[in-house]
Design a protein around this motif. Structure first.
Motif, PDB file in Angstrom:
ATOM      1  N   TRP A   1     -31.440 -29.320 -52.145  1.00 13.12           N
ATOM      2  CA  TRP A   1     -31.786 -28.477 -53.294  1.00 13.12           C
ATOM      3  C   TRP A   1     -30.588 -27.678 -53.799  1.00 13.12           C
ATOM      4  O   TRP A   1     -30.645 -27.103 -54.879  1.00 13.12           O
ATOM      5  N   GLY A   2     -29.545 -27.605 -53.009  1.00 14.26           N
ATOM      6  CA  GLY A   2     -28.359 -26.862 -53.395  1.00 14.26           C
ATOM      7  C   GLY A   2     -28.562 -25.363 -53.442  1.00 14.26           C
ATOM      8  O   GLY A   2     -27.855 -24.658 -54.137  1.00 14.26           O
ATOM      9  N   THR A   3     -29.541 -24.877 -52.686  1.00 15.79           N
ATOM     10  CA  THR A   3     -29.853 -23.450 -52.739  1.00 15.79           C
ATOM     11  C   THR A   3     -29.045 -22.647 -51.734  1.00 15.79           C
ATOM     12  O   THR A   3     -28.995 -22.976 -50.548  1.00 15.79           O
ATOM     13  N   LEU A   4     -28.425 -21.618 -52.234  1.00 12.19           N
ATOM     14  CA  LEU A   4     -27.647 -20.737 -51.369  1.00 12.19           C
ATOM     15  C   LEU A   4     -28.537 -19.831 -50.519  1.00 12.19           C
ATOM     16  O   LEU A   4     -28.042 -19.133 -49.635  1.00 12.19           O
ATOM     17  N   THR A   5     -29.853 -19.859 -50.768  1.00 13.15           N
ATOM     18  CA  THR A   5     -30.765 -19.085 -49.919  1.00 13.15           C
ATOM     19  C   THR A   5     -30.733 -19.598 -48.481  1.00 13.15           C
ATOM     20  O   THR A   5     -31.180 -18.905 -47.571  1.00 13.15           O
ATOM     21  N   LEU A   6     -30.177 -20.780 -48.289  1.00 15.44           N
ATOM     22  CA  LEU A   6     -29.990 -21.313 -46.939  1.00 15.44           C
ATOM     23  C   LEU A   6     -29.156 -20.360 -46.084  1.00 15.44           C
ATOM     24  O   LEU A   6     -29.367 -20.265 -44.874  1.00 15.44           O
ATOM     25  N   ILE A   7     -28.248 -19.625 -46.724  1.00 19.61           N
ATOM     26  CA  ILE A   7     -27.386 -18.675 -46.004  1.00 19.61           C
ATOM     27  C   ILE A   7     -28.216 -17.577 -45.335  1.00 19.61           C
ATOM     28  O   ILE A   7     -27.832 -17.030 -44.304  1.00 19.61           O
ATOM     29  N   VAL A   8     -29.379 -17.273 -45.908  1.00 15.88           N
ATOM     30  CA  VAL A   8     -30.271 -16.260 -45.338  1.00 15.88           C
ATOM     31  C   VAL A   8     -31.364 -16.920 -44.494  1.00 15.88           C
ATOM     32  O   VAL A   8     -31.652 -16.481 -43.381  1.00 15.88           O
ATOM     33  N   VAL A   9     -31.954 -17.986 -45.015  1.00 16.65           N
ATOM     34  CA  VAL A   9     -33.104 -18.604 -44.350  1.00 16.65           C
ATOM     35  C   VAL A   9     -32.714 -19.271 -43.029  1.00 16.65           C
ATOM     36  O   VAL A   9     -33.441 -19.156 -42.041  1.00 16.65           O
ATOM     37  N   GLY A  10     -31.563 -19.930 -42.975  1.00 12.70           N
ATOM     38  CA  GLY A  10     -31.125 -20.576 -41.726  1.00 12.70           C
ATOM     39  C   GLY A  10     -30.996 -19.582 -40.580  1.00 12.70           C
ATOM     40  O   GLY A  10     -31.624 -19.753 -39.528  1.00 12.70           O
ATOM     41  N   PRO A  11     -30.209 -18.518 -40.755  1.00 15.01           N
ATOM     42  CA  PRO A  11     -30.112 -17.504 -39.695  1.00 15.01           C
ATOM     43  C   PRO A  11     -31.442 -16.813 -39.394  1.00 15.01           C
ATOM     44  O   PRO A  11     -31.706 -16.467 -38.247  1.00 15.01           O
ATOM     45  N   LEU A  12     -32.282 -16.628 -40.406  1.00 14.32           N
ATOM     46  CA  LEU A  12     -33.600 -16.039 -40.190  1.00 14.32           C
ATOM     47  C   LEU A  12     -34.445 -16.922 -39.269  1.00 14.32           C
ATOM     48  O   LEU A  12     -35.098 -16.435 -38.340  1.00 14.32           O
ATOM     49  N   PHE A  13     -34.397 -18.234 -39.495  1.00 10.13           N
ATOM     50  CA  PHE A  13     -35.115 -19.182 -38.635  1.00 10.13           C
ATOM     51  C   PHE A  13     -34.592 -19.098 -37.202  1.00 10.13           C
ATOM     52  O   PHE A  13     -35.374 -19.013 -36.251  1.00 10.13           O
ATOM     53  N   ILE A  14     -33.274 -19.098 -37.052  1.00  5.47           N
ATOM     54  CA  ILE A  14     -32.680 -19.028 -35.714  1.00  5.47           C
ATOM     55  C   ILE A  14     -33.091 -17.730 -35.021  1.00  5.47           C
ATOM     56  O   ILE A  14     -33.489 -17.745 -33.855  1.00  5.47           O
ATOM     57  N   TRP A  15     -33.001 -16.613 -35.729  1.00  8.05           N
ATOM     58  CA  TRP A  15     -33.368 -15.327 -35.145  1.00  8.05           C
ATOM     59  C   TRP A  15     -34.833 -15.303 -34.731  1.00  8.05           C
ATOM     60  O   TRP A  15     -35.152 -14.929 -33.596  1.00  8.05           O
ATOM     61  N   TYR A  16     -35.724 -15.694 -35.639  1.00  9.59           N
ATOM     62  CA  TYR A  16     -37.150 -15.641 -35.333  1.00  9.59           C
ATOM     63  C   TYR A  16     -37.473 -16.548 -34.143  1.00  9.59           C
ATOM     64  O   TYR A  16     -38.170 -16.138 -33.212  1.00  9.59           O
ATOM     65  N   MET A  17     -36.978 -17.771 -34.186  1.00 10.62           N
ATOM     66  CA  MET A  17     -37.276 -18.713 -33.101  1.00 10.62           C
ATOM     67  C   MET A  17     -36.712 -18.216 -31.771  1.00 10.62           C
ATOM     68  O   MET A  17     -37.368 -18.342 -30.739  1.00 10.62           O
TER      69      MET A  17
END
Length: 153
Positions: free
Chosen positions: A106-122
């Motif tokens: 999708w080319g979304t830069l929100t990955l910069i926030v969502v990726g680390p958020l996933f890692i942190w939550y998990m």
């Protein structure tokens, strides 16, 4: 925050994060970048993530132990073979790779926030509670495994 420990199944966390990535793509088009060759790159990452996740699940099936992430105390065997020699959580790593692939596609830069958020939550609400229960169940064998293999990669 212990109320969240082992309460939300990892596939649900993944789907929420995937939804956040898609929402970022739609709602924040200014935060999107169309990288060249994004589709083939995303497909390769999906393939790697899928193979990783499938190998991890098959290792659990081969060991005749549960893959149910909400009840790690029900595990009947400690799996340390295959990709589990490199990562203690290849199933979650596979999900993270799927998120990476979606963000790239999708080319979304929100990955910069969502990726680390996933890692942190998990890590905080799934992996650390799993580790506590597995240490209680498998004792010294599991504690030795913790010293040899990294949590993610």
């Amino acid at each position: 925050m212990s109320a969240l420990e082992l309460k939300v199944p990892p596939p649900v966390v993944f789907l929420v994060c995937l939804g956040l990535l898609y929402a970022g793509h739609i709602v924040l088009p200014f935060a999107s970048v169309a990288p060249p060759f994004n589709t083939p790159i995303a497909l390769i990452i999906i393939l790697v993530g899928g193979l990783l996740g499938a190998q991890a699940v098959l290792a659990f099936i081969k060991a005749k132990t549960t893959v149910h992430p909400m009840h790690p105390e029900e595990a009947s065997a400690l799996v340390t073979s295959g990709f589990y020699r490199i990562s203690r959580n290849p199933m979650y790593l596979g999900l993270l790779l799927f998120l990476l692939a979606a963000g790239i596609y999708w080319g979304t830069l929100t990955l910069i926030v969502v990726g680390p958020l996933f890692i942190w939550y998990m890590t905080e609400f799934q992996i650390k509670p799993e580790e506590t229960r597995l240490a209680d169940k498998f004792g010294e064998d599991y504690l030795n495994y913790l010293t040899k293999v990294r949590r993610w990669i």
